[in-house]
Motif scaffolding. Structure first.
Motif, short mmCIF file in Angstrom:
data_model
loop_
_atom_site.label_atom_id
_atom_site.label_comp_id
_atom_site.label_asym_id
_atom_site.label_seq_id
_atom_site.Cartn_x
_atom_site.Cartn_y
_atom_site.Cartn_z
N HIS A 104 0.86 -1.19 0.00
CA HIS A 104 0.00 0.00 0.00
C HIS A 104 0.89 1.24 0.00
CE1 HIS A 104 -3.55 2.43 0.99
NE2 HIS A 104 -2.69 3.16 1.66
N GLY A 105 0.59 2.20 -0.87
CA GLY A 105 1.40 3.41 -0.95
C GLY A 105 2.42 3.35 -2.06
N ASP A 106 2.76 2.12 -2.57
CA ASP A 106 3.65 2.02 -3.71
C ASP A 106 2.93 2.55 -4.95
OD1 ASP A 106 5.49 0.92 -2.11
OD2 ASP A 106 5.33 -1.13 -2.87
N ILE A 107 3.68 3.15 -5.84
CA ILE A 107 3.11 3.73 -7.04
C ILE A 107 3.48 2.86 -8.23
CG2 ILE A 107 3.07 5.78 -8.51
CD1 ILE A 107 1.76 6.10 -5.79
N PRO A 108 2.51 2.46 -9.03
CA PRO A 108 2.84 1.63 -10.19
C PRO A 108 3.72 2.38 -11.16
CG PRO A 108 0.58 2.41 -10.31
CD PRO A 108 1.10 2.79 -8.96
N GLY A 109 4.49 1.65 -11.95
CA GLY A 109 5.37 2.26 -12.92
C GLY A 109 6.75 2.47 -12.37
N ASP A 110 7.62 3.13 -13.18
CA ASP A 110 9.01 3.29 -12.81
C ASP A 110 9.28 4.60 -12.08
OD1 ASP A 110 9.68 0.87 -13.99
OD2 ASP A 110 9.94 1.81 -15.97
N ASP A 111 8.35 5.52 -12.06
CA ASP A 111 8.57 6.83 -11.46
C ASP A 111 8.13 6.84 -10.00
OD1 ASP A 111 8.89 9.44 -10.80
OD2 ASP A 111 7.45 10.25 -12.24
N PRO A 112 9.08 6.97 -9.06
CA PRO A 112 8.69 7.00 -7.64
C PRO A 112 7.82 8.20 -7.27
CG PRO A 112 11.05 6.61 -7.91
CD PRO A 112 10.53 7.03 -9.24
N LEU A 113 7.86 9.26 -8.10
CA LEU A 113 7.10 10.47 -7.78
C LEU A 113 5.78 10.54 -8.53
CD1 LEU A 113 9.97 13.14 -7.74
CD2 LEU A 113 9.32 11.45 -6.02
N ASP A 114 5.46 9.49 -9.25
CA ASP A 114 4.22 9.50 -10.01
C ASP A 114 3.02 9.66 -9.08
OD1 ASP A 114 2.55 9.31 -12.18
OD2 ASP A 114 2.42 7.13 -12.11
N GLY A 115 2.09 10.55 -9.45
CA GLY A 115 0.88 10.77 -8.66
C GLY A 115 0.96 11.95 -7.72
N LEU A 116 2.17 12.52 -7.54
CA LEU A 116 2.29 13.67 -6.65
C LEU A 116 1.85 14.97 -7.33
CD1 LEU A 116 5.70 13.09 -4.80
CD2 LEU A 116 3.38 12.73 -3.94
N SER A 117 1.81 14.97 -8.64
CA SER A 117 1.49 16.19 -9.38
C SER A 117 0.03 16.19 -9.82
CB SER A 117 2.40 16.33 -10.61
OG SER A 117 2.00 17.43 -11.41
N ALA A 118 -0.58 17.38 -9.74
CA ALA A 118 -1.94 17.54 -10.24
C ALA A 118 -1.94 17.60 -11.77
CB ALA A 118 -2.56 18.82 -9.68
N PHE A 119 -0.76 17.84 -12.34
CA PHE A 119 -0.66 18.05 -13.79
C PHE A 119 0.52 17.25 -14.32
CE2 PHE A 119 -1.61 21.91 -11.38
CZ PHE A 119 -2.96 22.02 -11.65
N PRO A 120 0.33 15.97 -14.57
CA PRO A 120 1.44 15.12 -15.04
C PRO A 120 2.09 15.66 -16.30
CG PRO A 120 -0.47 13.80 -14.44
CD PRO A 120 -0.92 15.21 -14.41
N GLN A 121 1.31 16.34 -17.16
CA GLN A 121 1.88 16.84 -18.40
C GLN A 121 2.90 17.94 -18.12
OE1 GLN A 121 -1.10 17.29 -17.34
NE2 GLN A 121 -1.96 19.33 -17.78
N TRP A 122 2.72 18.69 -17.03
CA TRP A 122 3.71 19.71 -16.66
C TRP A 122 4.91 19.05 -16.01
CZ3 TRP A 122 -0.23 23.31 -13.79
CH2 TRP A 122 -1.16 23.77 -14.74
N GLY A 123 4.63 18.08 -15.13
CA GLY A 123 5.73 17.41 -14.43
C GLY A 123 6.64 16.70 -15.40
N ALA A 124 6.10 16.28 -16.56
CA ALA A 124 6.93 15.59 -17.54
C ALA A 124 8.07 16.46 -18.01
CB ALA A 124 6.06 15.16 -18.73
N ALA A 125 7.93 17.77 -17.84
CA ALA A 125 9.03 18.66 -18.21
C ALA A 125 10.28 18.33 -17.43
CB ALA A 125 8.63 20.12 -17.98
N GLY A 126 10.09 17.76 -16.21
CA GLY A 126 11.24 17.40 -15.39
C GLY A 126 12.05 16.29 -15.99
N ARG A 127 11.54 15.62 -17.02
CA ARG A 127 12.28 14.54 -17.66
C ARG A 127 13.12 15.04 -18.83
NH1 ARG A 127 6.88 12.15 -17.23
NH2 ARG A 127 6.80 10.78 -15.43
N ARG A 128 12.88 16.29 -19.24
CA ARG A 128 13.60 16.79 -20.40
C ARG A 128 15.07 16.99 -20.04
NH1 ARG A 128 8.77 19.99 -21.42
NH2 ARG A 128 9.71 21.81 -20.46
N PRO A 129 15.95 16.81 -20.96
CA PRO A 129 17.37 16.86 -20.64
C PRO A 129 17.89 18.25 -20.35
CG PRO A 129 17.03 16.52 -23.01
CD PRO A 129 15.70 16.41 -22.36
N ALA A 130 17.23 19.28 -20.81
CA ALA A 130 17.74 20.62 -20.57
C ALA A 130 16.59 21.60 -20.51
CB ALA A 130 18.72 21.03 -21.67
N GLY A 131 16.87 22.73 -19.84
CA GLY A 131 15.88 23.78 -19.78
C GLY A 131 14.70 23.50 -18.91
#
Length: 906
Positions: free
Chosen positions: A466-493
């Motif tokens: 309980h409390g584990d998040i599916p997938g490879d991202d330990p922080l998945d589910g903490l963001s209200a806007f996953p599409q914005w958080g995905a910016a954190g995966r970009r290599p620069a900027g």
């Protein structure tokens, strides 16, 4: 007649009628035999005393005796009491030995003496607790009942419905006698309690009935306890009932109290080491007494607590341990088994840790964080495996965060220490990084993720809990806007892109605290509000809600964020989630500070800090402390700000987003106390961290403007101007709040004429931003430059307006700066009699309102014409009509509190 007698006799009309007939019949020569039955606490003894008192009123001779379990083995114990109660010499002396006393002749002699005594006056013999009567006294009583049938003798006896004496023939023979009468005393019904207490509400009498089970003894005790809530009197009454039930029932009651929801007869019998029939009798006795109900166990938790508290601690723990084994074997829910393990402080079974964890998760889901924390704490104490122990510590932090943010952070100390020592397994890294990121501890979360990246993923064979998040991202589910958080995966900027390697495909912790980099910021704010409309307060939803609120606050303005902050703060308070309440109240305090409501911000922050446990500071609470310090500093209360700053803070505070807010507050305090170098150091530290994390947004923390202000105080004007110019090249340069503050400071570096133009823009921007405190600062500077330019009348009007704005904010120090030496009263203005009525203001046209508002802010007719794209003549005509409609003599009499939405004139 005392309260107890009145209560026992309440609604006993039928019973009293029978008693009256028996007493009257006795006086007329008709013998009587009355057996008063009832459960413990239902008033048998009190009713027996009523028999005695009423008989004495009718001239009867009353002989009293009381049997006890302790004297059951003493022959003739009760009979000696009756003999002692008779007039001297009225009854023959009892035989010296039991053998002689047991002869039929001795018994008949005693009965004859009683019959002879009744010739002069009726004789009423009252014996309490017949079930405890010694065998020999019982035989004498039976002989009396048989041998006085034609005499003025009334034999009144009490007996428990669930206990009978050692002699089975006694009760049977009594029942066979023709003059035998039975009277059963029942517990009070809810209607009876309501009628007995007419001055109480229906809800209160229902509560009293539930807590007492209708038992007169318990009800009387409740009425004696403060607030009619179960207290010491109630607990003593419970124990008295159990004592009267006998030692066998007491032991079985302890088993029932320990088992609680599992207290079925077979389980009780097994735990108590007795037979099922004995357990059934004990349970039936307790139900008849009102102490137990079939539906909800003990009539009140305090009744169960009274039983448990009386037990020896070691014996009680041993019983709970056996109950845990029994519950596990019976297939009871994990929550039931875990409750027994917790009470026993027992974790010796192979399955104990898994049961404790599962039960804790269930309690957390049921909004019972205290119980969940206790269960996890027990598991944590007993666990020897570093990785599992760390997982438990992380889970404890999540559960504890609901009520105690600082306590949640303390639970992470162990896992972080294990990480530093290299003893933390990969399975615990993801959950640890997740909690650290949620707490805003960016650097520590990043370190954990970098460690996890070395192994690239979950530990092989790791069990998902309980409390584990599916997938490879330990922080998945903490963001209200996953599409914005995905910016954190970009290599620069992107936020934190250069901080180091994190888990492949994972969001960087800094991205969770970034504002969206979308071109349409209005759409981002709308998305945030849409998310909040569907959000509910629950574990896993707090972090996304915080992100949505921050987005709304910094992209769409504090005024729009305040209602949402108030709603979520109130909902958290209603749920008793003081930790969540503090989180949302921190955002509410920040929003009020952004509106220039210094007093409101300070009160909100102080209230939030009061509701959480005061056991030292924590990273998240430092954000609240920061808002409080900034508010108190702006209010001109340096001592209060210093008191907050003197509280202890965590060592790695600056590695968190809340730590940066704390640095800014400390820097503002340093500025106010003329420690400019210290202030500059704090502001530059903020800048270094924000750039390193990719979070450099002046809308959130305008560190360049703060640093520039410190440099200006130090005389470093060129360096200050470079910082301000740099701020005007950032993404947020077009924001009215950022631009207005920047222009106000840059204006101080310009010649008076250019300074006036820049301050005019700054006032307009800050008015639009809604920050009245920064607006008052800009208006104060504007008034000063007008005076320098030789426009004292206009400067006086602007200063008057600035003073009022600062006063409304609670910025006393700024009021003093604007009008030095001025008292706390409002500066001279139109008298109340001269002030225009609201109806008159409402009569103005929209164009007239725009012109009047700009005039109030000190703009000349030419400047108003330029701003509104009209001619100077048109401005003059509008003002003339304004003066006429408001019935004022001219520009100086325009009301100070004249206001209009900024959008309507900018």
């Amino acid at each position: 007649m005392g309260m107890g007698d009145l209560m026992v006799l309440f609604r006993r009309a039928e019973e009293l009628s029978l008693l009256g007939k028996l007493i009257e019949g006795c006086a007329e020569g008709n013998s009587g035999l009355l057996l008063i039955e009832g459960a413990v606490g239902c008033g048998k003894s009190e009713f027996l005393e009523t028999v005695a008192v009423n008989s004495e009123k009718h001239g009867a001779l009353v002989l009293r005796g009381m049997a006890t379990a302790a004297e059951r083995r003493h022959p003739l114990g009760v009979l000696r009491q009756l003999t002692a109660d008779a007039p001297p010499g009225a009854l023959p002396p009892l035989p010296p030995s039991p053998a002689e006393a047991g002869r039929v002749g001795a018994m008949r002699q005693f009965a004859a003496a009683v019959r002879e005594l009744s010739a002069t006056a009726p004789v009423v013999i009252c014996v309490d607790d017949l079930h405890h009567v010694d065998e020999l006294s019982g035989r004498y009583l039976l002989q009396l009942a048989r041998g006085t049938r034609e005499a003025k003798v009334l034999l009144a006896l009490t007996e428990s419905v669930h206990e009978h004496g050692d002699d089975p023939l006694l009760r049977t023979e009594l029942l066979r006698l023709p003059h035998f009468s039975r009277l059963r005393l029942e517990r009070f019904t809810p209607d009876a309690v309501r009628a007995m207490l007419p001055d109480r509400s229906d809800a209160e009498t229902a509560r009293l009935h539930r807590a007492s089970g209708g038992n007169p003894l318990l009800l009387r005790a409740l009425l004696q306890d403060p607030g009619t809530r179960p207290g010491e009197a109630y607990a003593q009454a419970v124990l008295a009932c159990l004592h009267r039930c006998g030692p066998a029932t007491t032991g079985l009651t302890e088993a029932i109290a320990v088992l609680d929801p599992l207290a079925a007869v077979p389980h009780v019998a097994r735990l108590a080491g007795t037979t099922e029939p004995a357990a059934a009798r004990a349970r039936s006795a307790l139900e008849d007494a009102g102490l137990l109900t079939r539906e909800r166990g003990f009539c009140h938790p305090a009744a169960r607590a009274a039983v448990l508290d009386r037990m020896e601690p070691d014996a009680r723990r041993a019983l709970h341990r056996e109950a845990a084994l029994l519950a596990r074997a019976a297939g009871a829910p994990d929550t039931v088994v875990a409750a027994q393990l917790l009470a026993a402080r027992h974790t010796g079974e192979d399955w104990a840790l898994s049961v404790l964890r599962a039960a804790a998760d269930q309690h957390a889901a049921d909004a019972e964080p205290d119980t969940a924390s206790e269960l996890l704490g027990l598991a944590h104490e007993a666990c020897a495996d570093d990785t599992v122990r760390a997982e438990l510590g992380v889970r404890l932090a999540v559960v504890t965060g609901r009520t105690d943010p600082a306590g949640a952070e303390r639970h992470l100390a162990g896992p972080l220490a294990a990480l530093g020592a290299g003893r933390l397994g990969a399975r615990a890294l993801g959950p640890l990084a997740r909690v650290l990121a949620a707490q805003g501890r960016v650097d520590e979360s990043t370190e954990v993720l970098e460690r996890l990246a070395a192994g690239e993923g979950r530990h092989p064979g790791a069990e998902r809990r309980h409390g584990d998040i599916p997938g490879d991202d330990p922080l998945d589910g903490l963001s209200a806007f996953p599409q914005w958080g995905a910016a954190g995966r970009r290599p620069a900027g992107a936020p934190g892109h250069h901080l180091g390697r994190v888990v492949r495909g994972a969001v960087h912790p800094a991205a969770l605290w970034a504002l969206p980099a979308e071109a349409d910021e209005g759409a981002a704010a709308q998305a945030a509000e849409l998310f909040l409309r569907g959000a509910t307060l629950a574990e896993g939803m707090i972090e996304p809600a915080v992100q949505a609120l921050r987005t709304l606050l910094f992209l769409d303005g504090a005024e729009r964020a305040v209602p949402w902050c108030e709603t979520l703060t109130g909902q958290a308070a209603e749920r008793g989630a003081t930790g969540w309440q503090a989180v949302f109240a921190g955002l509410l305090a920040e929003a009020r500070l952004r509106l220039g409501d210094l007093s409101g911000a300070a009160e909100t922050a102080e209230d939030a800090l009061r509701v959480v446990p005061a056991r030292g500071g924590g990273v998240q609470l430092c954000g609240l402390m920061a808002t409080l310090v900034r508010a108190r500093t702006a209010m001109g209360q340096p001592e209060a700000a210093a008191a907050v700053l003197s509280r202890p803070v965590p060592e790695r505070l600056t590695g968190s987003v809340h730590g940066l807010a704390y640095l800014r507050a400390r820097g503002h305090y340093a500025l106010s106390t003329s420690r400019f170098h210290a202030a500059l150091g704090d502001f530059l530290d903020i800048g270094r961290h924000m750039k390193r994390w990719g979070l450099d947004r002046p809308r959130v923390l305008p560190w360049r403007a703060d640093a520039a202000e410190a440099l200006l105080r130090l005389g470093e004007t060129q360096q200050a101007d470079r910082f301000l110019a740099d701020q005007l090249t950032t993404r947020d340069a077009g924001d009215p709040w950022v631009r207005g503050m920047t222009l106000r400071l840059r204006a101080s570096l310009r010649e008076p004429k250019e300074r006036q133009a820049m301050l005019t823009k700054a006032v307009d921007d800050l008015h639009r931003s809604g920050d009245n405190y920064e607006l008052a600062r800009a208006m104060s500077d504007f008034g000063q430059v007008l005076r320098v330019l030789g426009e004292p009348a206009r400067a006086a009007m602007v200063n008057r307006r600035a003073w009022h704005v600062a006063k409304e904010c609670g910025a006393q120090a700024l009021c003093v700066k604007i009008l030095p030496g001025h008292s706390g009263e409002a500066p001279q203005e139109a008298s109340a009699a001269e002030a225009p009525h609201a109806d008159l203001v409402a009569s103005l046209s929209e164009s007239e309102k725009r012109v009047a508002l700009l005039a109030v802010h000190g703009h000349t007719n030419r400047e108003i014409a330029q701003k509104l794209y009209i001619t100077v003549s048109t401005v003059e005509q509008h003002l003339t009509r304004v003066y006429r409609k408001l019935e004022i003599p001219g520009r100086q009499a325009l009301p100070v509190d004249f206001h209009l939405g900024v959008a309507e004139f900018i």
